[in-house]
Design a protein around this motif. Structure first.
Motif, short mmCIF file in Angstrom:
data_model
loop_
_atom_site.label_atom_id
_atom_site.label_comp_id
_atom_site.label_asym_id
_atom_site.label_seq_id
_atom_site.Cartn_x
_atom_site.Cartn_y
_atom_site.Cartn_z
N MET A 1 107.71 -13.41 -27.82
CA MET A 1 107.52 -12.92 -29.19
C MET A 1 106.19 -12.17 -29.29
O MET A 1 105.25 -12.44 -28.53
N THR A 2 106.12 -11.22 -30.20
CA THR A 2 104.87 -10.47 -30.38
C THR A 2 103.89 -11.27 -31.22
O THR A 2 104.25 -12.24 -31.90
N VAL A 3 102.65 -10.81 -31.17
CA VAL A 3 101.61 -11.44 -31.97
C VAL A 3 101.98 -11.38 -33.45
O VAL A 3 101.80 -12.35 -34.19
N LYS A 4 102.53 -10.25 -33.88
CA LYS A 4 102.91 -10.10 -35.29
C LYS A 4 103.95 -11.15 -35.68
O LYS A 4 103.85 -11.77 -36.75
N GLU A 5 104.93 -11.35 -34.82
CA GLU A 5 105.97 -12.34 -35.12
C GLU A 5 105.38 -13.75 -35.14
O GLU A 5 105.76 -14.59 -35.96
N ALA A 6 104.45 -13.99 -34.22
CA ALA A 6 103.81 -15.31 -34.15
C ALA A 6 102.99 -15.59 -35.41
O ALA A 6 102.97 -16.72 -35.91
N LEU A 7 102.33 -14.56 -35.94
CA LEU A 7 101.54 -14.72 -37.16
C LEU A 7 102.42 -15.12 -38.33
O LEU A 7 102.03 -15.91 -39.19
#
Length: 323
Positions: A217-223
């Motif tokens: 997952m991307t950082v954006k999704e993780a946020l």
């Protein structure tokens, strides 16, 4: 003289007094601990007596003994002669406190106590006193002087008695094999009891409050996952669901300060590998220790398969009265 200077003098005098008492420790102390231990093994109790300031110190010593699994009862020296001697049973041990060893109320009680098959341990500053002569074991707490400028008010002497009582309690604790778990049983309502009786699974956040993201997952999704869980971090897992890393809001700020495009990168490139974690069946005390030693804000909880099943936020600990 400034107040702080007086305080410094009091500390110095009382510390010197404790060092003097420490130097006077002898085989009598070993005998006292062995007698106390023998008494408790035979299902008997410790009876603490004292008058005035010594009596107040005796109450604290009795409380410490009782809280560490050594049943101790305070016997009022005056009321004892009017019926309270009924608490004394054959085989008990009496811990008698008097710095002078000549307190009238206590001396009046000694002949009555001697009618019972009990042993007497004296804590006194006068090994040649009447109390000492009546006692089976004498623990000398003589100090060079009181912290009082007139050398009158019990200060250094009561501190010495208190520390001698603590020494007895701690030596007895070790001799009896008393453990942290035993201590927690006697303190179920306090922070100590809670940390020793509760398991990590009892205090961790689970379900929607346990943020988990796959390493692809991307950082954006993780946020977004962190935001929904109202958490400052996310547990990162591989395709088998096993914990492989952690990504925190601090990591995000650090990444963005050096790489404007970090928000689109996969977590496996930016996460912290081999994160600090704790097993779900561990005691809450273990989690508290990790927080104190590692200076972290969140602690990931894993099961026997290494899968993240919960998370502990350091901000939850005060609410749970674990700190």
């Amino acid at each position: 003289m400034r107040h702080l200077e007086v305080a410094q003098q009091v500390f110095e005098i009382e510390i010197a007094g404790l060092k003097a008492v420490q130097s006077q420790l002898s085989e009598s102390f070993n005998r006292a601990v062995e007698l106390l231990n023998f008494t408790l093994r035979n299902k008997n109790k410790i009876i603490v007596v004292g008058v005035g300031k010594s009596g107040l110190v005796g109450k604290k010593i009795a409380a410490t003994l009782t809280s560490t699994g050594a049943p101790a009862i305070v016997l009022d020296s005056v009321n004892a002669l009017h019926g309270d001697l009924g608490i004394v049973t054959d085989g008990d041990v009496v811990l008698a406190l008097s710095y002078s060893g000549e307190s009238e109320e206590l001396l009046n009680l000694l002949p009555a106590l001697k009618r019972f098959p009990v042993k007497i341990i004296a804590i006194t500053g006068n090994p040649k006193s009447t109390l000492a002569k009546y006692s089976d074991i004498v623990l000398n707490v003589r100090v060079p002087r009181e912290a009082c400028p007139f050398n009158l008010a019990p200060t250094s002497s009561t501190t010495a008695m208190l520390v001698m009582g603590d020494a007895l309690a701690m030596a007895l604790l070790k001799a009896r094999g008393f453990t942290k778990h035993d201590y927690a049983r006697y303190h179920p309502a306090g922070a100590i009891g809670r940390t020793m009786l509760l398991k990590v699974r009892d205090i961790m956040r689970t379900g929607d409050r346990n943020p988990i993201a796959t390493q692809d997952m991307t950082v954006k999704e993780a946020l977004l996952v962190m935001t929904r869980a109202k958490s400052g971090c996310v547990s990162v897992v591989n395709n088998r669901g096993k914990l492989v890393g952690v990504f925190t809001d601090g990591d995000f700020r650090r990444q963005m300060s050096t790489d404007p495009h970090a928000i689109n990168r996969p977590l496996k490139d930016v996460m912290t590998r081999n994160p600090i974690c704790v097993r779900e069946n561990a005691l809450a005390a273990e989690a508290v220790r990790i927080f104190n030693e590692k200076n972290i804000d969140d602690l990931i909880v894993i099961n026997s398969k290494g899968q993240p099943v919960g998370i502990i936020d350091s901000q939850d600990l005060p609410k749970l009265k674990l700190l």
